[in-house]
Design an enzyme around this catalytic site. Sequence first.
Site, PDB file in Angstrom:
ATOM      1  N   GLU C  60     125.344  29.795  98.352  1.00  0.00           N
ATOM      2  CA  GLU C  60     126.661  29.771  98.976  1.00  0.00           C
ATOM      3  C   GLU C  60     126.636  29.338 100.430  1.00  0.00           C
ATOM      4  O   GLU C  60     127.566  28.701 100.924  1.00  0.00           O
ATOM      5  CB  GLU C  60     127.321  31.153  98.861  1.00  0.00           C
ATOM      6  CG  GLU C  60     127.826  31.498  97.465  1.00  0.00           C
ATOM      7  CD  GLU C  60     126.734  31.797  96.454  1.00  0.00           C
ATOM      8  OE1 GLU C  60     125.569  32.010  96.864  1.00  0.00           O
ATOM      9  OE2 GLU C  60     127.027  31.818  95.248  1.00  0.00           O
ATOM     10  N   HIS C 129     131.766  42.699  91.538  1.00  0.00           N
ATOM     11  CA  HIS C 129     132.574  41.526  91.175  1.00  0.00           C
ATOM     12  C   HIS C 129     134.072  41.805  91.183  1.00  0.00           C
ATOM     13  O   HIS C 129     134.808  41.112  90.491  1.00  0.00           O
ATOM     14  CB  HIS C 129     132.177  41.039  89.776  1.00  0.00           C
ATOM     15  CG  HIS C 129     130.978  40.153  89.746  1.00  0.00           C
ATOM     16  ND1 HIS C 129     129.716  40.607  90.025  1.00  0.00           N
ATOM     17  CD2 HIS C 129     130.836  38.834  89.470  1.00  0.00           C
ATOM     18  CE1 HIS C 129     128.851  39.608  89.904  1.00  0.00           C
ATOM     19  NE2 HIS C 129     129.503  38.530  89.572  1.00  0.00           N
TER      20      HIS C 129
HETATM   21  C1  LIG Z   1     125.538  34.922  94.858  1.00  0.00           C
HETATM   22  C2  LIG Z   1     126.098  34.625  93.528  1.00  0.00           C
HETATM   23  N1  LIG Z   1     126.583  33.393  93.277  1.00  0.00           N
HETATM   24  C3  LIG Z   1     127.085  33.094  92.068  1.00  0.00           C
HETATM   25  C4  LIG Z   1     127.129  34.032  91.085  1.00  0.00           C
HETATM   26  C5  LIG Z   1     127.701  33.685  89.718  1.00  0.00           C
HETATM   27  N2  LIG Z   1     126.610  33.572  88.750  1.00  0.00           N
HETATM   28  C6  LIG Z   1     126.244  34.613  88.014  1.00  0.00           C
HETATM   29  S1  LIG Z   1     124.897  34.281  87.087  1.00  0.00           S
HETATM   30  C7  LIG Z   1     124.795  32.711  87.686  1.00  0.00           C
HETATM   31  C8  LIG Z   1     123.707  31.812  87.208  1.00  0.00           C
HETATM   32  C9  LIG Z   1     122.354  32.386  87.492  1.00  0.00           C
HETATM   33  O1  LIG Z   1     121.390  31.604  86.875  1.00  0.00           O
HETATM   34  P1  LIG Z   1     119.864  32.026  86.827  1.00  0.00           P
HETATM   35  O2  LIG Z   1     119.439  32.563  88.135  1.00  0.00           O
HETATM   36  O3  LIG Z   1     119.112  30.851  86.308  1.00  0.00           O
HETATM   37  O4  LIG Z   1     119.789  33.228  85.785  1.00  0.00           O
HETATM   38  P2  LIG Z   1     120.157  33.226  84.241  1.00  0.00           P
HETATM   39  O5  LIG Z   1     121.630  33.532  84.155  1.00  0.00           O
HETATM   40  O6  LIG Z   1     119.795  31.913  83.679  1.00  0.00           O
HETATM   41  O7  LIG Z   1     119.373  34.348  83.675  1.00  0.00           O
HETATM   42  C10 LIG Z   1     125.812  32.461  88.570  1.00  0.00           C
HETATM   43  C11 LIG Z   1     126.033  31.185  89.245  1.00  0.00           C
HETATM   44  C12 LIG Z   1     126.648  35.319  91.389  1.00  0.00           C
HETATM   45  N3  LIG Z   1     126.703  36.306  90.492  1.00  0.00           N
HETATM   46  N4  LIG Z   1     126.128  35.577  92.595  1.00  0.00           N
END
Ligand SMILES: Cc1ncc(C[n+]2csc(CCOP(=O)(O)OP(=O)(O)O)c2C)c(N)n1
Lengths: 341, 341, 331, 331
Positions: C60, C129
């Site tokens: 972000e 959230h």
């Molecule tokens: C700081 C932040 N930005 C965005 C999100 C929204 N979000 C939740 S999970 C995610 C993807 C995360 O991907 P990854 O780290 O690869 O983990 P995976 O879901 O594949 O296990 C996003 C963008 C969040 N929860 N926190």
Amino acid sequence: MAISKSDISLAGLSREELLDLHYRMWLIRRFEEKAGEEYTLGKIGGFLHLYIGQEAVGVGMISQLERKDNVLSSYREHGHALVKGTDPNKLMAELCGKATGVSRGKGGSMHIFDAKNGLLGGYAIVGAQMPIACGYALAAQYNHTNQVTMVFFGDGAVDEGAFHEAMNLAELWKLPMVFVCENNLYSMGMAVQKAWSVNSLEPRAAAYGMEYEKVDGMDLLAVRDTAKRAIDRARNESRPTLIEALTYRFRGHSMADPAAYRSKEEAEQWRLNRDPIQLFANRLRAAGVDDATLQAIDDRATQAAEDAATFADNSPFPDLSELTADIMVDPTGAIAWRRPR
Amino acid sequence: MAISKSDISLAGLSREELLDLHYRMWLIRRFEEKAGEEYTLGKIGGFLHLYIGQEAVGVGMISQLERKDNVLSSYREHGHALVKGTDPNKLMAELCGKATGVSRGKGGSMHIFDAKNGLLGGYAIVGAQMPIACGYALAAQYNHTNQVTMVFFGDGAVDEGAFHEAMNLAELWKLPMVFVCENNLYSMGMAVQKAWSVNSLEPRAAAYGMEYEKVDGMDLLAVRDTAKRAIDRARNESRPTLIEALTYRFRGHSMADPAAYRSKEEAEQWRLNRDPIQLFANRLRAAGVDDATLQAIDDRATQAAEDAATFADNSPFPDLSELTADIMVDPTGAIAWRRPR
Amino acid sequence: MRTITYREALREAMREEMARDQRVIVIGEDIDGYGGTYAVTKGLADEFGRERVRDTPLAEEIIVGTAIGAAMAGMRPVAEIMTINFALLASDQIVNAAAKARYMFGGQVSVPLVVRMPAGGGAQRGAQHSQTLESWFAHVPGMKVVMPATPYDAKGMLKAAIRDEDMVLLIEHELLYGVKGEVPDEGVEYTVPLNRGEVRREGRDVSLITFSRSVHLCLQAAEELAKEGIEAEVVDMRAIRPIDLDLALDSIAKTHRAIVVEEGWKYYGTGQGMAALIYEYGFDNLDAPIGHVTGVDTPAPYAKNLEKAAFPVRNDIIDAVRRIVPQRVAR
Amino acid sequence: MRTITYREALREAMREEMARDQRVIVIGEDIDGYGGTYAVTKGLADEFGRERVRDTPLAEEIIVGTAIGAAMAGMRPVAEIMTINFALLASDQIVNAAAKARYMFGGQVSVPLVVRMPAGGGAQRGAQHSQTLESWFAHVPGMKVVMPATPYDAKGMLKAAIRDEDMVLLIEHELLYGVKGEVPDEGVEYTVPLNRGEVRREGRDVSLITFSRSVHLCLQAAEELAKEGIEAEVVDMRAIRPIDLDLALDSIAKTHRAIVVEEGWKYYGTGQGMAALIYEYGFDNLDAPIGHVTGVDTPAPYAKNLEKAAFPVRNDIIDAVRRIVPQRVAR
Ligand SMILES: Cc1ncc(C[n+]2csc(CCOP(=O)(O)OP(=O)(O)O)c2C)c(N)n1
Ligand SMILES: Cc1ncc(C[n+]2csc(CCOP(=O)(O)OP(=O)(O)O)c2C)c(N)n1
Ligand SMILES: [Mg+2]
Ligand SMILES: [Mg+2]
């Protein structure tokens, strides 16, 4: 990667060009010394971070840029501004918080901005200038302006998350920019080896697949060589580079810092043996420039610094109406908008 | 670094141990499938992120830990909790927001915490668990508890500044911890190659001088080998490791995600050829375990998942007094403290 | 007029402004490949190309920082932060860089940036959230903060925000994306000023001072109260900074009673700020202390029943009105 | 009693608690090698060792995140953020992790963490280094926020904060470090409760509701006003969250007039929150709207004359009092 060293031919530069580079280093040195005096006299307030000792980095890097190119920096940015073209008078006036300052006295020493000359901000939240620089570079790429964006930061800034996020994006999006880390061995009192888990930025650049060069930041011509390569890469190939310039700040972190965390001898050794201005003077002498010429350059710089101080002294403080001017473009953007009745 | 592969001797594990590992993977699979159903039925609200497809990572890693060791994770943490010892009933009850949930229904699917079993939080701000894990590791180091702290995160979390700051500190302070990146190729809809400027974490680890191992996250025994080395390094030498486990989530990012950003074929190939449970079943069969035994294990897991759902169904919602309970230890810590009159 | 969703209204705003102005780009997480977390940006990349609609890494600070730099360099970026909860990671860039740049650089630069992000709870998304942190940003001089409640406003304010010369935070609500409302036909240009609220329903007995999703709850409550003869005026403050203070003051000059209704936490938040201003400038018009309906002062619980109790519902507003409006009215 | 500085008082608090409790560690930037940015931590590393007093890399998110994890694991970390302006980089950890952990994890864990940081302007440190953002944190349930104004309180509140089972943000002021005041002799144990304010000066005509450095300005103003026969009561609210509301209400029950005095920005900030609460619970005791003396709603300017005009000075308070106190008093 070995540290690049310029050869003795003085890099194909004309005598005028060489002397001009020398002048720019002296200008920074004398300007900063004068600023230090003004601070001691209470004419400059807040924090004052001097660039003394690091002149070859700013001069070497920025002298290779074009005027249209962008430079962003930290609170230690006076040197960068002077090389990029900022009028020393307006710079000193800004440091003194005068209406004639480059930002009308509202920013101060840590927040120099000179739109006309592409010096796009001293930022005082460590590391925060890197994401912003990415944005300037993105705009240049998008608009095909062929501008290069160069961002300066310290060894301490590397520790911040902002460095990581910016490096990844810059390489991922092939942004036309140059990251210049001025590794002066300390972030405030924190020795770099106590803050970095590795003692070089080379693997840090590799972490993002970014081009990397290390350079002796006390060797003006070496810095220029390195800068040239990185700038060409950015301008012609739209590829970023991370440059690590090894340097040393001869003064404390800010005027408030007696630098008790490092030994007097260490600092003395750098000042005696590694002063970038003396090193370059030696090369000029070896290339046939006489002492009188060199002295004249210093004198001119000293005079410019004096003139700047006088200019600042003679300038008025900002009008009180400035207090609430330019918060936003929209003057009704202030809170509690009242309906016209 | 080549991907480590376990040899066929089944890693010197007893038959019971092997079947237990197999059960744990099935338990996660069946539990998650059931959770998906309950979500569809509206019994689970909010977001639900299933671990299906990644079971070998969680089971392989955590089965090498001791109970006293610490595990921190993201919102995709049900699998980690089940392996670390969390009662499936209490876990499902938490997902359903029931008073019998492991966090009394107040956290939900993304915030599992089980103090007794050392499952120290699902965190839903991507990357934020890494700094916190450093703190747990620091406490263990300071108090000489000989605990290892293992922190799970996704490929997307690597992009956040928190990763950078945590990696540097962990190596700098030699914290006894294991960073496990479950690289499932996507962060939500973002393919990892569109987000990372390099396509491996190996240079990222090198950027901090940290030990690194890449492992096939679908190969349970390979994961266990890798985990063992990293855990030993943390426990015996107080040195951190970054593990990159290559895996794939068989479902969408969350139950709300139809996964339109990847091809059906791609997902199908992984499910058909790289299902960690089937791969391990094959090895067990080759080592002489018969189908009936394997089926019984699955049945047991299926039953445990059913039981968990029934338990959750039959559990009450939290009492309304829970709404303002446990905000802080100090119940007068709430705002507007009134003087006793 | 047509009826479209809040989501579609936002998308139309971006489409129209992108078509009108090449300087407009959209950047954020999962706005392209994923189709937009709340599908607001769906289709934009196909229409305008991936130079202009950019999926970013999950980070972000760099999203907002890059958008700030691009804005300072003359572009018109629209940055999407997936939810306001993640904006804390970009709060330094918003507050210390963007909000201060024009001032501390002596007016040499502007930051024509829009940051879009949803806020709000009520969908069992748990403690991390479900926040509503607009007061953090509205506290800081150097930016505008708006919170549209209807599709009409969502479109009109986003268009105005994109055209604005200053940084605008447009804070949406996760539970409003599917809400439908009337907007002018395609091709009919309009914007909604960023410094004006609107009276959504007139009434003489009490002023409900509110914004974002709570506007709808207030309207429902007002309907219900009307049956007992209480006429509540619903004042949609949608402009949080700069605040349309006169709108609230005019309403209170008529009703002499007010209740601030918001979903966020009570203390040191938006509603207290609005109330304090109304008291400061409208003290003599107030017959009673201003009521305050807010979210309960706790992290958001996950459990359905607890969450329901944590955020204001229609009846909380009705109760608050009954407490403040004298019996003679409610006869 | 002895007279020591605010800085020394803070240092003593840490020394005493570190000596008393092995679980207490101190981490932050430049707290050891540099000797502490404001010299608060000077000497601690030599006395307690570098296992317990830890210079960190320049990275606020990891400083606070690590401290949170260590606290959850049973330690008593004191994290120093060099100034509150940099706390934005750690705001996610403070708000989304630490303030929510106990609640969202169902009471299984606590976060006995102290975050110390100075706030405030007035030393020409410019727009990015002069903020006072306590209302951001005080808005959020799950932590305590205190702002001591005297050496006595600085020591007593920091000791109480270190012993507290919950996260406490102790917000200092850059211009208070050198201020001297009386504290009990060494060896005499005391703490100051984290939920109590204190009347610093009694008066019948107007209540000055204030905290942190502004307490001193109010005391100066009160001295001056006394010469004209106006007796101002100075109420040091030092506990921002939880707020000692009754203290303010009792004062207003006596004076019927109040002015909130703070150095931060006016809108959606601490003072408006305090005012709104006083109105809500003390409306009938108020004879006039509450006055509000604040910093000017602008980023902090650097120039000396502008900065002087940007932050409240004694005379601003005196003027505000004169406006609110009826002539009959000031005769
Ligand atoms: C700081 C932040 N930005 C965005 C999100 C929204 N979000 C939740 S999970 C995610 C993807 C995360 O991907 P990854 O780290 O690869 O983990 P995976 O879901 O594949 O296990 C996003 C963008 C969040 N929860 N926190
Ligand atoms: C985010 C943030 N944290 C801390 C500070 C305080 N601070 C100002 S400069 C500085 C040291 C920076 O060191 P480095 O990046 O090496 O640059 P140098 O001063 O050596 O040029 C620190 C800690 C700050 N301004 N911003
Ligand atoms: Mg440095
Ligand atoms: Mg992933």
